[in-house]
Scaffold this active site. Sequence first.
Site, PDB file in Angstrom:
ATOM      1  N   ASP A  53       0.846  -1.189   0.000  1.00 33.05           N
ATOM      2  CA  ASP A  53       0.000   0.000   0.000  1.00 33.05           C
ATOM      3  C   ASP A  53       0.884   1.243   0.000  1.00 33.05           C
ATOM      4  O   ASP A  53       1.557   1.524   1.003  1.00 33.05           O
ATOM      5  CB  ASP A  53      -0.899  -0.044   1.245  1.00 33.05           C
ATOM      6  CG  ASP A  53      -1.945   1.059   1.212  1.00 33.05           C
ATOM      7  OD1 ASP A  53      -1.727   2.085   0.535  1.00 33.05           O
ATOM      8  OD2 ASP A  53      -2.988   0.889   1.880  1.00 33.05           O
ATOM      9  N   GLY A  79     -11.650   5.332 -10.911  1.00 35.61           N
ATOM     10  CA  GLY A  79     -12.663   4.486 -11.522  1.00 35.61           C
ATOM     11  C   GLY A  79     -13.384   5.297 -12.573  1.00 35.61           C
ATOM     12  O   GLY A  79     -12.983   6.425 -12.861  1.00 35.61           O
ATOM     13  N   ALA A 122      -7.261  14.307 -17.862  1.00 30.94           N
ATOM     14  CA  ALA A 122      -8.059  15.377 -18.474  1.00 30.94           C
ATOM     15  C   ALA A 122      -9.137  15.880 -17.513  1.00 30.94           C
ATOM     16  O   ALA A 122      -9.692  16.957 -17.721  1.00 30.94           O
ATOM     17  CB  ALA A 122      -8.705  14.865 -19.751  1.00 30.94           C
ATOM     18  N   TYR A 152     -11.499  14.061  -7.827  1.00 24.50           N
ATOM     19  CA  TYR A 152     -10.454  13.317  -8.540  1.00 24.50           C
ATOM     20  C   TYR A 152      -9.619  14.293  -9.386  1.00 24.50           C
ATOM     21  O   TYR A 152      -8.388  14.241  -9.384  1.00 24.50           O
ATOM     22  CB  TYR A 152     -11.140  12.260  -9.412  1.00 24.50           C
ATOM     23  CG  TYR A 152     -10.247  11.550 -10.400  1.00 24.50           C
ATOM     24  CD1 TYR A 152      -9.331  10.586  -9.994  1.00 24.50           C
ATOM     25  CD2 TYR A 152     -10.333  11.838 -11.768  1.00 24.50           C
ATOM     26  CE1 TYR A 152      -8.532   9.929 -10.922  1.00 24.50           C
ATOM     27  CE2 TYR A 152      -9.538  11.185 -12.691  1.00 24.50           C
ATOM     28  CZ  TYR A 152      -8.635  10.237 -12.266  1.00 24.50           C
ATOM     29  OH  TYR A 152      -7.839   9.591 -13.180  1.00 24.50           O
ATOM     30  N   ASN A 181      -9.164   9.392 -21.248  1.00 22.09           N
ATOM     31  CA  ASN A 181      -9.950   8.156 -21.485  1.00 22.09           C
ATOM     32  C   ASN A 181      -9.192   7.067 -22.236  1.00 22.09           C
ATOM     33  O   ASN A 181      -9.355   6.896 -23.450  1.00 22.09           O
ATOM     34  CB  ASN A 181     -11.224   8.472 -22.280  1.00 22.09           C
ATOM     35  CG  ASN A 181     -12.181   9.307 -21.493  1.00 22.09           C
ATOM     36  OD1 ASN A 181     -12.433   9.032 -20.327  1.00 22.09           O
ATOM     37  ND2 ASN A 181     -12.705  10.342 -22.112  1.00 22.09           N
ATOM     38  N   THR A 222     -20.063  14.245 -25.324  1.00 24.96           N
ATOM     39  CA  THR A 222     -18.980  13.826 -26.230  1.00 24.96           C
ATOM     40  C   THR A 222     -17.695  13.517 -25.464  1.00 24.96           C
ATOM     41  O   THR A 222     -17.436  14.085 -24.404  1.00 24.96           O
ATOM     42  CB  THR A 222     -18.665  14.939 -27.258  1.00 24.96           C
ATOM     43  OG1 THR A 222     -18.439  16.158 -26.532  1.00 24.96           O
ATOM     44  CG2 THR A 222     -19.780  15.103 -28.257  1.00 24.96           C
ATOM     45  N   ARG A 223     -16.911  12.601 -26.038  1.00 27.43           N
ATOM     46  CA  ARG A 223     -15.609  12.224 -25.471  1.00 27.43           C
ATOM     47  C   ARG A 223     -14.705  11.739 -26.598  1.00 27.43           C
ATOM     48  O   ARG A 223     -15.177  11.369 -27.679  1.00 27.43           O
ATOM     49  CB  ARG A 223     -15.750  11.053 -24.464  1.00 27.43           C
ATOM     50  CG  ARG A 223     -16.490  11.362 -23.176  1.00 27.43           C
ATOM     51  CD  ARG A 223     -15.705  12.301 -22.267  1.00 27.43           C
ATOM     52  NE  ARG A 223     -16.391  12.487 -20.990  1.00 27.43           N
ATOM     53  CZ  ARG A 223     -17.399  13.340 -20.778  1.00 27.43           C
ATOM     54  NH1 ARG A 223     -17.855  14.078 -21.759  1.00 27.43           N
ATOM     55  NH2 ARG A 223     -17.939  13.451 -19.580  1.00 27.43           N
TER      56      ARG A 223
HETATM   57  P1  NAD Z   1      -6.233   1.380 -12.554  1.00 27.62           P
HETATM   58  O1  NAD Z   1      -7.239   1.647 -11.485  1.00 27.62           O
HETATM   59  O2  NAD Z   1      -6.412   0.182 -13.410  1.00 27.62           O
HETATM   60  O3  NAD Z   1      -4.776   1.358 -11.940  1.00 27.62           O
HETATM   61  C1  NAD Z   1      -4.417   2.059 -10.791  1.00 27.62           C
HETATM   62  C2  NAD Z   1      -3.758   1.071  -9.853  1.00 27.62           C
HETATM   63  O4  NAD Z   1      -3.344   1.767  -8.671  1.00 27.62           O
HETATM   64  C3  NAD Z   1      -4.707  -0.052  -9.407  1.00 27.62           C
HETATM   65  O5  NAD Z   1      -4.205  -1.316  -9.779  1.00 27.62           O
HETATM   66  C4  NAD Z   1      -4.762   0.106  -7.902  1.00 27.62           C
HETATM   67  O6  NAD Z   1      -4.827  -1.128  -7.192  1.00 27.62           O
HETATM   68  C5  NAD Z   1      -3.457   0.839  -7.615  1.00 27.62           C
HETATM   69  N1  NAD Z   1      -3.529   1.516  -6.328  1.00 27.62           N
HETATM   70  C6  NAD Z   1      -4.540   2.290  -5.849  1.00 27.62           C
HETATM   71  N2  NAD Z   1      -4.261   2.654  -4.593  1.00 27.62           N
HETATM   72  C7  NAD Z   1      -3.065   2.116  -4.271  1.00 27.62           C
HETATM   73  C8  NAD Z   1      -2.272   2.128  -3.103  1.00 27.62           C
HETATM   74  N3  NAD Z   1      -2.662   2.788  -2.015  1.00 27.62           N
HETATM   75  N4  NAD Z   1      -1.096   1.452  -3.115  1.00 27.62           N
HETATM   76  C9  NAD Z   1      -0.695   0.761  -4.213  1.00 27.62           C
HETATM   77  N5  NAD Z   1      -1.417   0.714  -5.357  1.00 27.62           N
HETATM   78  C10 NAD Z   1      -2.593   1.380  -5.371  1.00 27.62           C
HETATM   79  O7  NAD Z   1      -6.186   2.706 -13.453  1.00 27.62           O
HETATM   80  P2  NAD Z   1      -5.486   2.963 -14.858  1.00 27.62           P
HETATM   81  O8  NAD Z   1      -6.569   3.158 -15.846  1.00 27.62           O
HETATM   82  O9  NAD Z   1      -4.430   1.982 -15.112  1.00 27.62           O
HETATM   83  O10 NAD Z   1      -4.845   4.410 -14.589  1.00 27.62           O
HETATM   84  C11 NAD Z   1      -3.495   4.587 -14.231  1.00 27.62           C
HETATM   85  C12 NAD Z   1      -3.257   6.049 -13.930  1.00 27.62           C
HETATM   86  O11 NAD Z   1      -3.621   6.856 -15.049  1.00 27.62           O
HETATM   87  C13 NAD Z   1      -4.068   6.571 -12.736  1.00 27.62           C
HETATM   88  O12 NAD Z   1      -3.272   7.458 -11.995  1.00 27.62           O
HETATM   89  C14 NAD Z   1      -5.201   7.310 -13.383  1.00 27.62           C
HETATM   90  O13 NAD Z   1      -5.698   8.325 -12.554  1.00 27.62           O
HETATM   91  C15 NAD Z   1      -4.538   7.852 -14.636  1.00 27.62           C
HETATM   92  N6  NAD Z   1      -5.518   8.105 -15.699  1.00 27.62           N
HETATM   93  C16 NAD Z   1      -6.143   7.053 -16.307  1.00 27.62           C
HETATM   94  C17 NAD Z   1      -7.065   7.306 -17.292  1.00 27.62           C
HETATM   95  C18 NAD Z   1      -7.792   6.193 -17.991  1.00 27.62           C
HETATM   96  O14 NAD Z   1      -8.626   6.488 -18.845  1.00 27.62           O
HETATM   97  N7  NAD Z   1      -7.518   4.936 -17.704  1.00 27.62           N
HETATM   98  C19 NAD Z   1      -7.377   8.627 -17.673  1.00 27.62           C
HETATM   99  C20 NAD Z   1      -6.732   9.652 -17.021  1.00 27.62           C
HETATM  100  C21 NAD Z   1      -5.787   9.393 -16.055  1.00 27.62           C
END
Ligand code: NAD
Length: 332
Positions: A53, A79, A122, A152, A181, A222-223
């Site tokens: 963690d 999420g 974004a 967030y 996204n 839109t996205r």
């Molecule tokens: P994801 O939720 O699949 O991955 C994030 C990971 O962080 C998860 O596996 C989770 O278990 C881990 N995590 C959360 N809290 C934790 C903790 N306390 N200690 C250790 N691990 C922890 O999300 P993703 O889609 O892979 O996104 C990765 C990054 O990109 C994130 O920071 C997210 O905010 C950013 N992001 C993603 C998107 C997208 O569309 N997927 C868009 C914008 C930004």
Amino acid sequence: MTKQQTALVCGAGGFIGSHLVKRLKQEGFWVRGVDLKYPEFSKTAADDFVIGDLRDQSVCRDVLDQPFHEVYQLAADMGGAGYIFTGEHDADVMHNSASINLNLVDLCKKHGVGRVFYSSSACMYPAYNQEDPDNPKCSEDSAYPAAPDSEYGWEKLFSERLYLSYQRNYGLLVRVARYHNIFGPEGTWTGGREKAPAAICRKVAEANDGGEIEIWGDGKQTRSFLYIDECVEGTLRLMRSDFIGPVNIGSEEMVTIDELAEMASRIAGKNIKIKHVPGPTGVRGRNSDNNVIRQKLGWEPSMALEEGLRRTYSWIREQVEKSLVENVASQR
Ligand code: NAD
């Protein structure tokens, strides 16, 4: 002989992190991953994977015990709209993600790591620029006056500034991307944290030909959506460039959510009706603006949304079929 390059991927059990680890391994890196969980859908490619963690400083100290050449900070409490926009998780989202970033950035400085990548979103762009679905504004310089539409987004903005201040005051080499996204195979597709493309693919895969699926809102929001391989490519290009960012990593192919659903139905070869129901939707319009990435990195994503969606639909359909088989087996 040159020394093997090393990378730490925080959030390596997540969607983008697990894909990034695979790519770094293909490039010959020694990779340590850290996350609360292992990747859900395939075995990690990391050489060393720590379950821990990152809100806990002692865990951060254990995993960041050497001057890694590259550190990728992707761990966040996140999420889709069903998790971020209901308001029920605001305190956790802010506390959990900010704690992770505060811990990690300071240790990166102490250990003199080569470079740190921070994944912003974004969602940090002001809501007032995203009210017109046909004309959203998400250029990097439009971030202020700040007015993200979720906690967030506020945490992302805070942490961008945190990393950039470590660059200014301590010379830590940081790179900041604002992802738009990201979608693709091996992403969350059910359970409440999934994003629109995965949720829509699942609903279409579960529906019968001639059936109906539910879409949150009026479907006119839109996205744009970026396929995972392009996201990883953009991330590595930014990391190894001289540009600090923040820079958008996203697609400029904007569609309405209804159009996305129609595209998924077409890919599935099904005739599906859309039923609009109330639900959390976020801003009215959002699209990546790729002028800066084109100019600074001489690159931008190019895969058509339909191609990425085809690959994603095919993977999600397999998951839906597998879970149906498991359900039947468990009822026997
Ligand atoms: P994801 O939720 O699949 O991955 C994030 C990971 O962080 C998860 O596996 C989770 O278990 C881990 N995590 C959360 N809290 C934790 C903790 N306390 N200690 C250790 N691990 C922890 O999300 P993703 O889609 O892979 O996104 C990765 C990054 O990109 C994130 O920071 C997210 O905010 C950013 N992001 C993603 C998107 C997208 O569309 N997927 C868009 C914008 C930004």
